[in-house]
Motif scaffolding. Sequence first.
Motif, PDB file in Angstrom:
ATOM      1  N   ARG A 145     -15.195  20.153  -3.928  1.00  0.00           N
ATOM      2  CA  ARG A 145     -16.086  21.314  -3.907  1.00  0.00           C
ATOM      3  C   ARG A 145     -17.206  21.191  -2.865  1.00  0.00           C
ATOM      4  O   ARG A 145     -17.887  22.151  -2.598  1.00  0.00           O
ATOM      5  CB  ARG A 145     -16.679  21.551  -5.299  1.00  0.00           C
ATOM      6  N   ASP A 146     -17.423  19.936  -2.363  1.00  0.00           N
ATOM      7  CA  ASP A 146     -18.487  19.851  -1.354  1.00  0.00           C
ATOM      8  C   ASP A 146     -18.028  19.049  -0.152  1.00  0.00           C
ATOM      9  O   ASP A 146     -16.893  18.638  -0.073  1.00  0.00           O
ATOM     10  CB  ASP A 146     -19.760  19.230  -1.949  1.00  0.00           C
TER      11      ASP A 146
ATOM     12  N   ASN B  88     -16.889  25.753   2.992  1.00  0.00           N
ATOM     13  CA  ASN B  88     -17.181  25.670   1.559  1.00  0.00           C
ATOM     14  C   ASN B  88     -17.259  27.041   0.910  1.00  0.00           C
ATOM     15  O   ASN B  88     -16.864  27.212  -0.253  1.00  0.00           O
ATOM     16  CB  ASN B  88     -18.491  24.903   1.320  1.00  0.00           C
TER      17      ASN B  88
END
Length: 285
Positions: free
Chosen positions: A284-285, A268
Amino acid sequence: MSELNLEYQGVIFPAHVHSVDSLSYSRDHFQVRDDDLFVATYPKSGTTWMQEIIPLIYNSGDLTPVLTIPNWRRVPWLEQVTAKGLLEERPSPRYMVTHLHHNMMPKTFYSSKAKVIYVARNPKDALVSSYHYHNMATFLDDPGTFEEFIDTFLEGKVMFGSWFDHIRSWWPLKDKDNFLFLTYEDMLKDMRGALVKLGAFVDRPLSEDTMEAIANQCKFTNMKQNNMSNYSFVPLELMDQKKGNFLRKGIAGDWKNHFTAAQTEHFNSVFARRMEGLNFPYYRD
Ligand code: A3P
């Protein structure tokens, strides 16, 4: 770099199906037509899936092509050694797949009206899929441990280069009329919705019955049974499907079964750095 690969414009290609000639043909000599359709993907992001969906759309749900023609012939790869023979004389409208970055496309592409469908997949899932693929395909490098492969992937020292460079090269086209951005995850969640978008994009609106027929054929379980799409004809010496199937799991989020917390955090942080400034809202995660 191992002898299994070749490097072209700084990007690694598997030498088994690519050559300097095939890559310079696609770049310098391939004549793009205005009614061509390209499906652009980073490897392991749904290419084979689109090789099933697109002919079904263009043939109004008729299953004959997908049940009788192998996927690599029915929707050929632009950059592979077979491209010239399969695509040059093919009547319009042609459709093809490519793993090329936007800046490596044919020179005649940039001034054409050809359409592009880009399919993105969560890079952690593409990585996991690629790791398993490397373990069963003898024409690809030994990936090493999963931990080692994460680094190789993040450094872009894998086939077709960096996931980040790939997405960064294509994403800026997202608002163009001749460009459609889809994600693997949205197709999994809502195939009907994807088919509505796809049909409209390629000017082939689909009836409810046709969409149902296509969605059914494109289900993972049905594609797994389709010998023209599951690579079962590839000899074991090239793809050892005893070690695992090419059509492996077909799910979103399998990365959670592979990454440790520390590996996730590391991935990440590289993702955040490499995607900075791109305004790319996914993964994004
Ligand atoms: P997994 O290894 O995670 O199962 P590509 O065709 O770009 O090489 O991508 C291959 C990945 O897409 C594999 O992922 C494969 O199983 C998945 N895939 C292929 N057809 C699919 C389908 N109909 N539904 C869901 N996933 C599919």
